[in-house]
Scaffold this active site. Structure first.
Site, PDB file in Angstrom:
ATOM      1  CD  GLU A 118      -3.013   0.394   2.362  1.00  0.00           C
ATOM      2  OE1 GLU A 118      -3.054   1.283   3.201  1.00  0.00           O
ATOM      3  OE2 GLU A 118      -3.581  -0.714   2.473  1.00  0.00           O
TER       4      GLU A 118
ATOM      5  CG  ASP B 167     -13.230   4.434 -19.898  1.00  0.00           C
ATOM      6  OD1 ASP B 167     -12.260   3.732 -20.264  1.00  0.00           O
ATOM      7  OD2 ASP B 167     -14.182   3.978 -19.242  1.00  0.00           O
TER       8      ASP B 167
ATOM      9  CB  THR C 299      -8.981  -2.191 -19.590  1.00  0.00           C
ATOM     10  OG1 THR C 299      -8.963  -2.135 -21.027  1.00  0.00           O
ATOM     11  CG2 THR C 299     -10.386  -1.903 -19.103  1.00  0.00           C
TER      12      THR C 299
ATOM     13  CE  LYS D 144     -12.417  -3.805 -21.726  1.00  0.00           C
ATOM     14  NZ  LYS D 144     -13.532  -2.846 -21.581  1.00  0.00           N
TER      15      LYS D 144
ATOM     16  NE  ARG E 250      -9.471 -10.475 -17.314  1.00  0.00           N
ATOM     17  CZ  ARG E 250     -10.316 -10.027 -18.249  1.00  0.00           C
ATOM     18  NH1 ARG E 250     -11.211  -9.115 -17.967  1.00  0.00           N
ATOM     19  NH2 ARG E 250     -10.271 -10.505 -19.472  1.00  0.00           N
TER      20      ARG E 250
HETATM   21  C1  PLP Z   1     -14.282  -2.580 -20.425  1.00  0.00           C
HETATM   22  C2  PLP Z   1     -14.531  -1.188 -20.025  1.00  0.00           C
HETATM   23  C3  PLP Z   1     -14.447  -0.795 -18.677  1.00  0.00           C
HETATM   24  C4  PLP Z   1     -14.340  -1.776 -17.547  1.00  0.00           C
HETATM   25  O1  PLP Z   1     -13.189  -2.489 -17.492  1.00  0.00           O
HETATM   26  P1  PLP Z   1     -13.043  -3.673 -16.402  1.00  0.00           P
HETATM   27  O2  PLP Z   1     -11.601  -3.987 -16.433  1.00  0.00           O
HETATM   28  O3  PLP Z   1     -13.931  -4.771 -16.843  1.00  0.00           O
HETATM   29  O4  PLP Z   1     -13.457  -3.116 -15.076  1.00  0.00           O
HETATM   30  C5  PLP Z   1     -14.571   0.549 -18.385  1.00  0.00           C
HETATM   31  N1  PLP Z   1     -14.795   1.453 -19.359  1.00  0.00           N
HETATM   32  C6  PLP Z   1     -14.920   1.103 -20.651  1.00  0.00           C
HETATM   33  C7  PLP Z   1     -15.163   2.159 -21.673  1.00  0.00           C
HETATM   34  C8  PLP Z   1     -14.802  -0.228 -21.023  1.00  0.00           C
HETATM   35  O5  PLP Z   1     -14.958  -0.570 -22.306  1.00  0.00           O
END
Ligand code: PLP
Length: 482
Positions: free
Chosen positions: A70, A245, A274, A277, A283
């Site tokens: 932490e 995002d 993330t 992706k 992850r």
């Molecule tokens: C996939 C996604 C998330 C969430 O990601 P996680 O790792 O599943 O929590 C947040 N914002 C957008 C735009 C996404 O496509």
């Protein structure tokens, strides 16, 4: 076309690991083996999924997982964090270099967590800090009860403006079922009814009227580029913080497919993502931000996050190092080129696409022309070995559960080495299945939104065609679990 990962050097590592795991809990060793088989044998078109390299995956299975750390690099609430410091610093340095960011926070465990960190950092900077200054206090603990209650009300009274869910926005952008919708008063902007494209004039008009604290850009199912320079202009005009995002398209930013006005990093105050992706890492999540927000972002743990995952931060460092290589740019460009091939292959065969095409890694099919719901299309494709997910389309008459759309993306299969020929063939297979699928009657009479039949032989024929494509482009070639 990018090179698929060579798995041969990892074979011994995985065989030994599975022997160790299987000696304790064979069910899990078997599930791990089956997952590799399933991933190898399906045509994975889920736009948010990818295949991480053996180096990224192996990094996660280490004793870096066993350490509490932490705090931040060099400033930990636990002793003996020197190796976690090395790991976190490496991941942050790679991220800053990769994206040209001034600050990177690599602790978030997921994209949703990264967004929570960003929201609280924006509230801390723009609402809490001025309140503390006004009360002559340095820390929230120094506020008297009256000032504290007033601050709590002010924190709960802020507004966020994001892309509507049916236009491709994400639940975490201020929608009621997510905590962000309970934190903020929310309003959303959609896409043009005729073109399906983002209408910046409408975003501007809504922002002027709604006056959000946070203007959120980014999406999960919008198949086009977004002009972040324009979004920043709008944010500045109304005094909002621009948060982008880029969870879905971070790989296209890292790979320099999205540059200039389309690269969010130079334009946004805060960028969240993330790492698993299109970026093809472990992850996890990450926040990039301008200096004003750095200290508040770094307080993500313990503000909203549990202790950092040293093993995953290490895997992020490995993935970012991979993404800094020239091969990753080739990969990212192939992801975008392949999406165009896929979109053209579908459109040429008569499929209606939301916005008519794509400028990123994903394509959104409107399957209502086949007389199907998204749910029926998704299921029929899955029966045939093609993994997609149903997705609402703008103003979807079937709602968010059955939907009228299917979302597909190219990041995963491009990692396997698929190029133009393979993606055109994939488009053909999708159209074959959808053409051969028809809804069956519901028990109550009328067409069911879930039940369907596929004409004789099409499922088997498609499965074997998919199998042919997959064997020609193996996942982790040379990786043999014995
Ligand atoms: C996939 C996604 C998330 C969430 O990601 P996680 O790792 O599943 O929590 C947040 N914002 C957008 C735009 C996404 O496509």
């Amino acid at each position: 076309m990018s090179q698929p990962f060579d798995g041969s050097t990892a074979s011994a590592a995985y065989r030994n690991a599975l022997e160790v795991i299987g000696a304790v809990e064979p069910t899990i060793a078997d599930a791990i083996r089956s997952e590799l088989t399933d991933q190898r044998e399906s045509l994975k078109l889920i736009a948010s999924e990818n295949y991480a390299s053996p180096a990224v995956l192996l990094t996660m299975g280490t004793w870096l997982s066993d350490k509490y750390a932490e705090g931040t690099v060099g400033h930990r609430f636990y002793a003996a964090c020197q190796n976690i410091d090395t790991v976190e610093q490496a991941a942050a340095d790679h991220a800053k270099a990769l994206f040209g960011a001034s600050h990177a926070y690599v602790q978030p465990h997921s994209g949703i967590d990264a967004n929570l960190v960003a929201f609280w950092a924006i509230l801390a900077q723009r609402i809490e800090a001025p309140a503390l200054a006004a009360a002559g206090a340095k820390h929230v603990n120094d506020l008297d009860e009256g000032d504290w209650q007033q601050l709590r009300r002010a924190l709960g009274d802020q507004r966020a403006l994001g892309m509507s869910l049916d236009a491709g926005g994400h639940l975490t952008h201020g929608f009621r079922p997510n905590i962000s919708g309970k934190m903020f008063h929310q309003s959303s902007y959609g896409t043009d009814e005729n073109t399906g494209l983002l209408d910046y004039d409408k975003v501007r008009a809504t922002a002027r009227e709604f006056k959000p604290l946070v203007l959120i850009a980014g999406y999960s199912a919008y198949p086009r580029k977004v002009n972040f320079a324009t979004m920043r202009e709008i944010a500045d005009e109304v005094g909002a913080v621009l948060m982008v995002d880029m969870a879905h398209f971070a790989g296209l930013v890292a790979g320099k497919v999205f540059t200039g006005d389309y690269d969010p990093v130079p334009h946004a105050h805060v960028v969240t993502t993330t790492t698993h992706k299109s970026l093809r890492g472990p992850r996890g999540g990450m926040v990039l931000c301008q200096p004003e927000f750095a200290d508040s972002v770094d307080r993500g743990c313990p503000m909203v996050l549990g202790g950092p995952l040293g093993n995953v931060m290490a895997a992020k460092a490995v993935a970012f190092a991979e993404a800094r290589r020239p091969e990753f740019r080739t990969y990212a460009q192939a992801v975008a080129d392949n999406a165009v091939t896929l979109a053209e292959g579908l459109a040429r065969r008569g499929v209606t696409l939301v916005t008519g095409g794509t400028e990123n890694h994903l394509v959104l099919l409107d399957v209502s022309g086949f007389g199907l719901t998204g749910r029926q299309a998704e299921s029929a494709l899955l029966d045939s070995g093609i993994v997609t997910n149903r997705n609402a389309i703008p103003r979807d008459p079937n709602g968010a559960w059955y939907t009228s759309g299917v979302r597909i993306g190219t990041p995963a299969l491009t990692s396997r080495g698929f190029g133009a020929a393979e993606f055109d063939r994939t488009a053909e297979l999708i159209v074959d299945v959808l053409t051969a699928t028809s809804p069956t009657a519901a028990a109550s009479g009328g067409a069911s939104k879930a039940k369907y039949t596929v004409a004789d032989g099409v499922v088997d024929k498609t499965r074997s065609a998919a199998h042919e494509l997959l064997t020609a482009n193996p996942l982790y070639p040379g990786l043999d679990l014995g």
